[in-house]
Design an enzyme around this catalytic site. Structure first.
Site, PDB file in Angstrom:
ATOM      1  CG  HIS A 237      -3.078  -3.843   7.730  1.00 44.17           C
ATOM      2  ND1 HIS A 237      -2.076  -3.172   8.389  1.00 44.17           N
ATOM      3  CD2 HIS A 237      -2.462  -4.816   7.033  1.00 44.17           C
ATOM      4  CE1 HIS A 237      -0.907  -3.722   8.094  1.00 44.17           C
ATOM      5  NE2 HIS A 237      -1.110  -4.716   7.271  1.00 44.17           N
TER       6      HIS A 237
ATOM      7  CG  ASP B 179      -2.657  -0.737  10.717  1.00 41.81           C
ATOM      8  OD1 ASP B 179      -3.524  -1.592  10.987  1.00 41.81           O
ATOM      9  OD2 ASP B 179      -1.770  -0.906   9.854  1.00 41.81           O
TER      10      ASP B 179
ATOM     11  CD  GLN C 143       2.169  -9.146   0.890  1.00 38.46           C
ATOM     12  OE1 GLN C 143       2.858  -9.195  -0.109  1.00 38.46           O
ATOM     13  NE2 GLN C 143       0.850  -9.133   0.845  1.00 38.46           N
ATOM     14  N   GLY C 144       4.012  -9.638   5.388  1.00 40.68           N
ATOM     15  CA  GLY C 144       4.168 -10.752   6.320  1.00 40.68           C
ATOM     16  C   GLY C 144       4.716 -10.307   7.665  1.00 40.68           C
ATOM     17  CG  ASP C 145       8.207  -8.554   8.307  1.00 42.81           C
ATOM     18  OD1 ASP C 145       8.348  -9.663   8.832  1.00 42.81           O
ATOM     19  OD2 ASP C 145       8.993  -8.100   7.453  1.00 42.81           O
ATOM     20  CB  SER C 146       1.473  -6.408   8.452  1.00 41.28           C
ATOM     21  OG  SER C 146       1.735  -5.525   7.412  1.00 41.28           O
TER      22      SER C 146
END
Ligand code: 4AZ
Length: 245
Positions: free
Chosen positions: A59, A104, A191-194
């Site tokens: 993603h 993912d 968010q941002g660690d994905s």
């Protein structure tokens, strides 16, 4: 999105006011503590699977093919600090069949190798248990939207599919996803660690990647685990895909 957002939640102890990095359950990583960690310019994390291939989340990318638009930053905990190694992408390979539900994972080929240790991936379910380390440059609070310039780290225990489904129900794709989190909340990716790795030590004391930061309802909420791509499920597909890059 990108780095490991060690979400703090809003319940900070008063002592945090005096601490340099007031993140509940998180702490700054030391230089070279996780040398395989990569920050990606679209706002995601990743790990060096090969010296010239980054493993991240599907993603985080927009499809497969030639792509020179991503910059990988490695070799530093401080993204703004000196000594950052920056390398552009040449190709992206998104998991075949990715449709936003499971699968993912994605690979990013780099224009040149980065001379840092790689992170081996779990090839069976043996290490899908215990306590995991998460790390990244993502948000330090749900909805913060800012990320951290410093690489942060935290530890989160494995959560069984059965317990994880108590919150997520059929939204959890068991077998493709593995959950982790502290029941009381306060420690999590965000968010941002994905795309960044979730990892632990194997029996020989080496780091091994068991998850990829994928999604969750908010960050660090009590009884709401983080959801990670179950790396062991895709290990052979990842290896096969890497061989084509
Ligand atoms: C995200 O938006 C995200 N708490 C990543 C991880 C988690 C939630 C959201 C897990 O990228």
């Amino acid at each position: 999105m990108g780095a490991v957002a060690l979400a703090a939640g809003s319940l900070q102890p008063l002592t945090a006011l005096a601490a340099p990095v007031p993140i509940i359950g998180g702490a700054p990583a030391a230089q070279n503590e996780f040398p395989f960690m990569v920050s990606l310019s679209m706002g995601c994390g990743g790990a060096l699977y090969k010296k010239n291939i980054v493993l991240t989340a599907a993603h985080c990318v927009e499809g497969s093919g030639n792509n020179t638009g991503i910059t990988a930053t490695a070799g530093v905990v401080d993204l703004d600090g000196p000594g950052a190694i920056k390398v552009k992408s040449t190709k992206v390979l998104q998991a075949p069949g990715y449709d936003g539900d499971g699968k993912d994972w994605a690979l990013i080929k780099l224009a040149r190798p980065i001379d840092k240790p790689t992170l081996k991936i779990a090839t069976n379910t043996r290490y899908n248990r215990g306590t995991f380390t998460i790390a990244g440059w993502g948000d330090t609070q749900e909805n913060a939207g800012t990320g951290s310039n410093q690489l942060l780290k935290a530890k989160v225990p494995f959560v069984s599919d059965r317990r994880c489904k108590r919150h997520y129900g059929s939204r959890l794709t068991a077998g493709q996803e593995i959950c982790a989190g502290v029941p009381r909340g306060g420690v999590d990716t965000c968010q941002g660690d994905s795309g960044g790795p979730m990892f632990r030590k194997d029996d020989s004391g080496a780091w091994i990647q068991v998850g990829i930061v994928s999604w969750g309802d908010g960050c660090a909420r009590p009884l709401v685990p983080g959801v990670y791509t179950e790396v062991s499920t895709f290990a052979s597909a990842i290896a096969r895909a890497a061989a084509t890059l």
